[in-house]
Design a protein around this motif. Structure first.
Motif: not given
Length: 778
Positions: A250-252, A266-269, A483-488
């Motif tokens: 996801s990101w904005a 944007a988001n693509d789970p 932005g996020t991608a399940n990261h640390d």
């Protein structure tokens, strides 16, 4: 005589062939009446609504509900969910409640036992009692709508029910909350990771295990508990879910970085492959409510989407919200030791009705002060603590978001929710963008939940849940995007390490690609976001090839030559991604299988990330040696052995020949029912690009290379403020009804990463309407 026999044989053969065809025709004819209309106007008189409700269905079968009151809106959402997805809804509530055996017989008993032990249905019943009046009324009205559809259509509400000979039962508020808890269970796999670590430590020994995990002396001192750790991996009799690979993006993007001066979201789970898909697109309109996006059939509201003021999306935060506690029991096994005192376990008797059996199955579930006992064997007795079993339902938070006025309101909707822990990303018409971790972390007395803790020492017990205000939060950052991608979030520099929480973060390849591309442009638009969602460049592949570069140049075979000339793109029509992936699997086996066999592990402890650490010098070189032989093997001989084997393979085979997804119906292998469903259009395996490290993430598991098990379950991009330009695409289609034209009509767009607009304004909804369903009071 021979002619008569031949005639009888032909007649019998024709009957065998024609009977399924005739039966299919019968089912399609009688089930058609319960399908949502695909053209024209259908008027339904219905009990339970106050005023007329108009449901406009666009060219993809997406319903846009327009009601004069919120009570009728929720009723209508339940009604359309039931007519389009009731079989999915029914399976979901049965799974959560441990009632699949009522339909599938003894084969489903292991699953039912697990779910009864995990206490989802019992937790849902407790959560119902804690609902406020507004949320309870919403769930009641939604359930009334579902039941109105069931009364009108009976078994034909879903043709699978008729084929299975199952009568639908009424929907209730607790079913909504059970479906929500099932979703929450699928959004965490901390328990599986914890068992995996325990098994590695007990089999490989402390020195090898902590090296693989990257724990320093301080983590070892604080995180390794004084208890005999369980050494057995997840078994069939355990109510423990194994770890499941996956993730989301996801990101904005703030106004300064977009072509229009409006934010983009944007988001693509990424979720496990399902038929029908996880999400159900819907538009909601009533006084005080104007929203559109993705819902879950079985729950009211919209989970990912936007209203007229703000858009929102989610990814998993990967927070560790589940802990095991090793219990010490007395001889009766009915009491646990806590601080030198024996405390009785609570025991609940569960009765499971089993189809085709005269007597039900009974089982006893024991509940510790920490939570349900999920394993009780000679190896260990484990109780599970999980935030979802302690807090209120998350369904209420999703309902509040629909009425949010901006990014702050969206975040505030989660202030009371215990879980699931997720990364919320939001953007509003005022130009604000937000990242907020939602869900509340456990307050652990000692340790970090990395390994099972001693249940007999209350110093290691949970002390409640942390306050929502302590969660990481970022509003309008200087870089102009989140932005996020399940990261640390802490290791990658998003937040100070002082805010860190225990978590099983994924490797940072996706987020680094996302952030790198976001920072390189200041004129982002919807097409750019789609292009990023479809990105198949693998940073991990590039890093591994860099580490292997000397070995590839030295070896010089056809495999090495192909990989040396490869750019790291995981395209479905290229051979290099397959050669690379096979090399990773082979290296993992060669490096770690000897230790696995030596220490009685089920599989090699080496995956791609650990191979990369070994290549970079982050693990001892001794791992290259085969401990089963007197000869001391080194890196060069191991890599050469793998490359030699790959040189013998057919290099014309491409990635998409093996990296495929199978969209089979859940009943595909069920006798006769599966045949009828296949006659209605079997979904053959489909080639996919990417892997688990690319932004277009299509995951495969080392246990079953290279079958895709998790996919982008939806692609959503919101043009904040010009909502009619927003897009939402599902992997298959909107409908869960077999043989509906909307079962797979979005597949080609999803596969090609193309966008399809999701109507929002009244004018666009009217322009896109292909059918109309009008509910009038009876």
């Amino acid at each position: 005589m021979h002619g008569r026999r031949r005639f009888v044989l032909v007649v019998l053969l024709a009957g065998v062939v024609l009977l399924p065809v005739l039966l299919l025709g019968h089912i399609r004819f009688y089930s058609h009446q319960s399908r949502l209309p695909e053209s024209g106007r259908e008027v339904v008189q219905i009990r339970g609504i106050r005023d007329q409700v108009t449901i406009s269905l666009d060219g993809r079968g997406v319903p846009h509900i327009d009601a004069a009151a919120a009570e009728d809106l929720w009723f209508a959402q339940g009604y359309v969910h039931a007519r389009d997805r009731f079989f999915q809804m029914d399976l979901g509530r049965r799974m959560a409640a441990g009632r699949l055996s009522e339909v599938f017989g003894e084969d489903a008993l292991p699953t039912d036992r697990k779910m009864r032990t995990l206490r989802l249905a019992a937790t849902a019943a407790r959560q119902v009692a804690a609902l406020d009046d507004g949320a309870r009324k919403t769930l009641e009205r939604y359930s009334d709508g579902v039941n109105a559809a069931l009364r009108a259509h009976g078994q034909w509400i879903a043709p699978e029910l008729w084929m299975l000979g199952v009568e639908p039962t009424a929907w209730g508020v607790e079913d909504c909350l059970s479906v929500g808890l099932l979703l929450e269970l699928n959004l965490t796999w901390a328990m599986g990771d914890e068992i995996a670590r325990s098994v590695e430590m007990t089999h490989l020994g402390r020195e090898h295990a902590v090296a693989l995990w990257g724990w320093g002396p301080d983590e070892q001192r604080r995180w390794i508990p004084p208890v005999d750790l369980p050494s057995r991996p997840v078994g069939e009799e355990d109510a423990i879910l194994p770890p499941f690979g996956g993730g989301s993006n996801s990101w904005a993007i703030g106004p300064a970085r977009t072509a229009t001066g409006r934010p983009l979201l944007a988001n693509d789970p990424h979720i496990g492959v399902a038929v029908p898909g996880t999400w159900y697109a819907v538009g909601l309109r009533a006084p005080g409510i104007r929203a559109v996006g993705a819902s879950i059939a079985g729950m009211p509201g919209i989970l990912i989407g936007h209203n007229s003021r703000v858009a929102w999306g989610f990814t998993m935060s990967m927070m560790d919200d589940q802990d095991f506690f090793v219990l010490t029991l007395d001889e009766s096994r009915d009491r646990e030791l806590v601080d030198d005192n024996w405390i009785p376990l609570r025991t609940v008797t569960e009765t499971i009705e089993v189809r085709w059996r005269s007597e039900p199955e009974t089982m006893k579930v024991r509940i510790s002060r920490h939570g349900p006992v999920v394993r009780d064997t000679f190896d260990s007795t484990l109780a599970l603590a999980w935030t979802a079993l302690q807090g209120p339902s998350a369904v209420d938070a999703f309902l509040r978001m629909v009425r949010a006025d901006g990014v702050e309101d969206v975040a505030a909707a989660w202030s009371d929710a215990a879980g699931p822990s997720m990364n919320l990303v939001a953007a509003d018409v005022e130009g604000h963008i937000l990242h907020q971790v939602v869900g509340r972390r456990p307050l652990r007395g000692r340790g970090a939940g990395r390994l099972p803790s001693p249940g007999s020492d209350s110093a290691w017990s949970w002390k409640g849940l942390a306050e929502f205000s302590e969660n990481p939060r970022k509003l309008d950052p200087d870089e102009g995007f989140v932005g996020t991608a399940n990261h640390d979030l802490f290791g990658e520099g998003d937040y100070d390490r002082k805010q860190a929480f225990p978590a099983d973060f994924v490797a940072p390849w996706r987020i680094r690609r996302i952030q790198g591309r976001l920072s390189a442009k200041t004129d982002w638009d919807i097409d750019d976001c789609l292009d990023l969602q479809g990105d198949v460049m693998s940073g991990r592949a590039i890093a591994l090839l860099k580490g292997l570069w000397p070995d590839l140049e030295r070896h010089g075979g056809p495999t090495a030559a192909a990989l040396l000339g490869w750019d790291g793109r995981m395209d479905a029509d290229r051979a290099e991604p397959l050669l690379f992936s096979r090399l990773v699997v082979d290296l993992g086996h060669e490096i770690g299988q000897d230790e696995a066999l030596e220490h009685d592990l089920e599989k090699t402890p080496f995956d791609a990330e650990r191979i990369l650490r070994l290549l970079a010098g982050g693990l001892p070189e001794a791992w290259w040696d085969d401990v089963r032989t007197d000869l001391v093997e080194e890196r060069a001989s191991i890599v050469d052995r793998c490359l030699d084997r790959l040189d013998l393979l057919d290099h014309s085979t491409v990635w998409g020949d093996v990296h495929q997804v199978d969209f089979s119906h859940v009943l595909d292998e069920f006798p006769l029912v599966g045949v009828l469903l296949r006659l209605g259009g079997h979904r053959h395996p489909v080639a996919l690009p990417g892997d688990g490290t690319t932004v277009n993430a299509n995951y495969w598991d080392m246990a079953e290379p290279f079958k895709v098990m998790s996919i982008p379950s939806m692609r959503f991009v919101a043009d904040v403020g010009d909502w009619d330009r927003s897009i939402l695409v599902l992997p298959l289609g909107q409908s869960g009804r077999p043989w509906s034209p909307h079962v797979v009509d979005q597949f080609s767009d999803w596969l090609a990463v193309r966008g399809r607009t999701l109507p929002f304004s009244r004018q666009m909804i009217e322009a896109e309407t292909r059918a109309e369903l009008v509910l009038t009071p009876r």
